[in-house]
Each structure stands twice: as structure tokens, then as C-alpha cells.
Write an enzyme that holds these catalytic residues in place. Structure first.
Site, PDB file in Angstrom:
ATOM      1  N   ALA A 217       0.847  -1.207   0.000  1.00 37.36           N
ATOM      2  CA  ALA A 217       0.000   0.000   0.000  1.00 37.36           C
ATOM      3  C   ALA A 217       0.877   1.249   0.000  1.00 37.36           C
ATOM      4  CB  ALA A 217      -0.900  -0.020   1.234  1.00 37.36           C
ATOM      5  N   ASN A 218       0.271   2.404   0.124  1.00 34.77           N
ATOM      6  CA  ASN A 218       1.040   3.647   0.286  1.00 34.77           C
ATOM      7  C   ASN A 218       0.309   4.553   1.273  1.00 34.77           C
ATOM      8  OD1 ASN A 218      -0.824   5.490  -1.217  1.00 34.77           O
ATOM      9  ND2 ASN A 218      -0.338   4.072  -2.884  1.00 34.77           N
ATOM     10  N   ARG A 219       0.899   5.735   1.517  1.00 36.07           N
ATOM     11  CA  ARG A 219       0.414   6.577   2.622  1.00 36.07           C
ATOM     12  C   ARG A 219      -0.747   7.504   2.245  1.00 36.07           C
ATOM     13  NH1 ARG A 219       4.186   5.982   6.567  1.00 36.07           N
ATOM     14  NH2 ARG A 219       6.265   5.366   5.852  1.00 36.07           N
ATOM     15  N   ALA A 283      -3.560   7.577  -5.499  1.00 35.77           N
ATOM     16  CA  ALA A 283      -2.155   7.161  -5.483  1.00 35.77           C
ATOM     17  C   ALA A 283      -2.154   5.666  -5.788  1.00 35.77           C
ATOM     18  CB  ALA A 283      -1.543   7.447  -4.118  1.00 35.77           C
TER      19      ALA A 283
END
Ligand code: CTP
Length: 414
Positions: A217-219, A283
């Protein structure tokens, strides 16, 4: 109320110009940024040095100043403001504005601006009462220009008394705040600006499974994309929001399609075309695990697993290059941590979108996951730097810009 607001103050040539020094101070105290243009006549009443010292910004004066044109340009100067204020608005400046004359930097900026304008007249009572000035004011009112003052009282000329004194700095501050909040309301309500339009927005991160319990995942929090969807709905659009697992709550008045992975996001986006405009704020994970395990990968046995990654489809590029269903306006985002503008320009060309909203997501900026954003709009017309603002405010401005662009496309076609 005025924090983070950008005022372009055009100072005209009248004795009341001295009050602008106090006005600048009051605006700065309230957190506004004040850029100034001094007409040639104004420079007889206040000096660029004192204006520059109080505003803390460079003072502009001459249309043919090549250094200034190179650095910023009169068009940008007039548009990189939330409000243009003309004080003192002399009879001459009002006449120029009413006729659309553009023979110096002040009048050119006034003709070139697409922002609300507030004029603060000051002149001799007879000039104020003259039919020519009355006609000019009626024209300016019809053009949507707001006016504060003048007040009645003693004039600088001995023995003259009447209506023509420039409003006091605090009255002008109140008028500025009122004009700005009216402009903001118009954006939020949209004044029907996106009524009848369909918009698609992607938002949030994507989760790419490693096995049934783990993922890459990402932030991304989804705050910026969700705010764009909410602002578009508030402006009257029919909005589809395709969201990855975001922290931000579902916005009201929006159709939300929840997805996990990039491939699911692409499928949901394609299923909701055609739309008038699409904003890709998600994102999206660039890679996924090639052979995600059907069962939880166990620690016991053969040591740490090796993950093979394969590239995900690029949703923005796919939609931008769509042969039949490309939206009329495609807006991408660029999350960068270095050489932000150059990377964003390259991304715009590579992905084939119309605009890129570029931001620096280095941890020090606090943008990823935070509530504010500093963005740069990269388009065929160049790069526009927006001041730091809340994500809600950035969304409102972006939506207003989208509404204008769609309306302009229709005008150009007819
Ligand atoms: N994007 C997309 N699909 C992808 C990757 C990105 O639709 N698979 C979109 C994003 O929503 C954003 C834009 O492309 O509008 C740019 O995303 P960004 O993460 O900044 O760029 P990348 O394409 O991932 O390129 P890089 O990792 O090289 O910066």
C-alpha cells in the site's frame, strides 16, 4: 477570514494613496499577501520603497519593465490573486476600466484579470458627481465590480466639502473580506457552474494483495481526491468517486465505488465512462505481486519468500489515450519528492492528460495524509503556482477551474 488570501492592490494617483500604507499593514496583520502595482501618478504620492517595505513584496510599476515581465508577467500578476483592489480609484482609473483601456500596467492587469475586483473611489466631489463618472460607475457595476465608499467630508483642497473621500482602511478591509467570502460562496455553491456535467474522480491508495492477509500500500489518505469529489458535487455535478481504501469518509451527494486494487480501480473507472471531466487523484500502486498467494504464506519452512512484482495498468494514461471515451478534460496528479515541476511536465506528456496537479510529497511537507496542500498546475499554457491552502480550498479552486474550462470549450466550439 483573510489568512492566506492574495490581494493585488492597484494604487492610483490621488492624495488618498497614503491611506494604502495603513491598508497594506492591516491586510498583512490579518495574514493576507499583498502585491502592489503603483501607477505613475501614484508614485507622486507614495514611494515604491515605503509600499515595498510594508508589503514585503516587490512593487510593480511599469508595463515595459522587462525584468518584471520576465519574472512574472502582467497576466500572471493579475490572475495570481484572489481579489484585485483599486485604491484610490481615481476618476481617470474608473474611466479607463469602464472603457477597457490598457495603456499601463495597472489598466492592463485590470483588463486581463479573471478575479473579482473591488474599487475604492476617491476624488473631488464634483468629479464624483459628474455624469461621466456616474456613467462609468454604472458600467462597472454591470460588469460585477464592487465599490466601497467614497465617504462625505472635508477634502484635501481647501474649502471643499462633499462626497469623495476615500473609505478608511478598516472599512476597506471589511469590504475585502465580504467580497472574498461572496466569491468563495459562489465557488462552493458552484452557482450551478457544473450543473448537468458528469465528473469522475479517483482517490485514495490501492492495496495490492500479497496473500489474503497482507498487501502492498502507500500513505495516501484520500483527503484531496475526496475533497475534489465533494466540491464538484457542491457545484452541481453528478459525481462518481472511485476510491481505494481511503481514510477519508465518503463525501455526501456523490456515488462512491469502493475498490481495493489498481486493476479493480481501472475496471470501475472504465465502467463509468463517458464523463465530461475526470480527475485522477488516486495514489495507484505502480506494481502488484505477480502471483499473489491464495492462502496465507507461512513462515515455517523455506525461509523468506521472494515477491515478483509486475506493473499495474496506468489508469490515467489508459483513459487519456482512449480512442472514443476520452473525457473532454483529463486532470492527473503528480506526487513527487524532487524536481517536482520537471517531473510533472514529463508525466503530463507521457500520460496524455490536459492538466497535472503537481505536489511535493516529501515527508517534510506533511502533504501526504495532511490537511493542506501546495500545488502547481501544469498545463499546455505553462505552470501556475498556487499558494499553500487547505485541501478543501485547493479542491474548490480546481473545481471552479474545471467549470471554467468546460464552459470555455463549449464557447470555442460554438
Ligand atoms: N496513475 C494511474 N494509474 C497508475 C499510476 C498512476 O492512474 N497505475 C495516476 C495517478 O492517479 C496520478 C498520476 O497517474 O493522477 C501520476 O501518479 P504518480 O504516482 O505521481 O506517478 P506514477 O505514474 O506512479 O509515476 P512515478 O512513480 O514514476 O512518479
Amino acid at each position: 477570514m483573510l489568512a492566506e488570501q492574495r490581494i493585488l492592490l492597484i494604487i492610483g494617483g490621488g492624495i488618498a494613496a497614503y491611506k494604502c500604507l495603513d491598508l497594506i499593514r492591516r491586510l498583512k496583520e490579518r495574514g493576507a499577501t499583498v502585491r502592489t502595482i503603483l501607477t505613475t501618478a501614484a508614485q507622486q504620492f507614495v514611494t515604491p520603497l515605503s509600499v515595498g517595505a510594508l508589503s514585503g513584496e516587490r512593487v510593480f510599476g511599469d508595463l515595459f519593465d522587462l525584468t518584471a515581465e520576465h519574472d512574472i508577467g502582467h497576466i500572471r500578476l493579475s490572475r495570481e490573486a484572489d481579489l484585485v483592489v483599486v485604491a484610490p480609484a481615481t476618476a481617470d482609473l474608473l474611466a479607463k476600466m469602464a472603457c477597457g483601456l490598457a495603456d499601463d500596467l495597472a489598466s492592463t492587469a485590470l483588463l486581463a484579470t479573471d478575479k473579482p475586483v473591488l474599487v475604492v473611489p476617491a476624488m473631488n466631489p464634483r468629479m464624483w458627481a459628474h455624469p461621466a463618472t456616474r456613467r462609468n460607475l454604472a458600467t462597472l457595476a454591470a460588469d460585477g465590480i464592487a465599490v466601497v465608499g467614497p465617504n462625505a467630508g472635508a477634502m484635501a483642497e481647501r474649502g471643499e466639502f462633499g462626497e469623495g473621500r476615500m473609505a478608511e482602511p478598516l472599512e476597506i478591509v471589511d469590504a475585502i473580506a465580504a467580497r472574498l467570502s461572496a466569491a468563495r460562496l459562489a465557488v462552493v455553491r458552484g452557482a450551478g457552474s457544473l450543473a448537468g456535467r458528469r465528473l469522475l474522480v479517483t482517490s485514495g491508495p490501492t492495496h495490492e494483495p500479497i496473500d489474503p492477509v497482507r498487501y502492498i500500500a502507500n500513505r495516501s489518505s484520500g483527503k484531496q481526491g475526496h475533497a475534489v469529489a465533494a466540491a464538484a458535487a457542491a457545484a452541481g455535478a453528478e459525481v462518481v468517486l472511485v476510491s481505494g481504501p481511503a481514510e477519508a469518509p465518503d463525501p455526501a451527494g456523490v456515488q462512491v465505488i469502493h475498490v481495493d486494487s489498481a486493476r479493480q480501480m481501472l475496471a470501475a473507472v472504465e465502467a463509468h465512462l463517458p464523463v465530461d471531466a475526470a480527475v485522477f487523484a488516486a495514489a495507484v500502486a505502480d506494481w502488484r505481486v505477480a502471483d499473489a498467494s491464495e492462502q496465507k504464506i507461512k513462515k515455517a519452512g523455506a525461509g523468506a519468500p521472494t515477491l515478483t512484482l509486475v506493473e499495474n495498468p496506468d489508469i490515467l494514461a489508459t483513459v487519456s489515450h482512449h480512442s472514443t471515451l476520452r473525457p473532454r478534460l483529463v486532470v492527473g496528479f503528480a506526487a513527487e519528492t524532487e524536481t517536482v515541476i520537471a517531473h510533472a511536465q514529463a508525466k503530463r506528456a507521457r500520460k496524455g492528460c490536459d492538466w497535472i496537479v503537481a505536489n511535493d510529497v516529501s515527508p517534510a511537507t506533511g502533504i501526504m495524509g495532511g490537511d493542506s496542500n501546495t500545488v502547481h498546475i501544469v498545463s499546455a499554457a505553462g505552470v501556475e503556482h498556487w499558494p499553500p491552502a487547505s485541501k478543501t480550498e485547493v479542491a474548490a479552486r480546481l473545481v471552479a477551474r474545471i467549470a471554467d474550462a468546460l464552459a470555455q470549450q463549449e464557447k470555442d466550439r460554438s
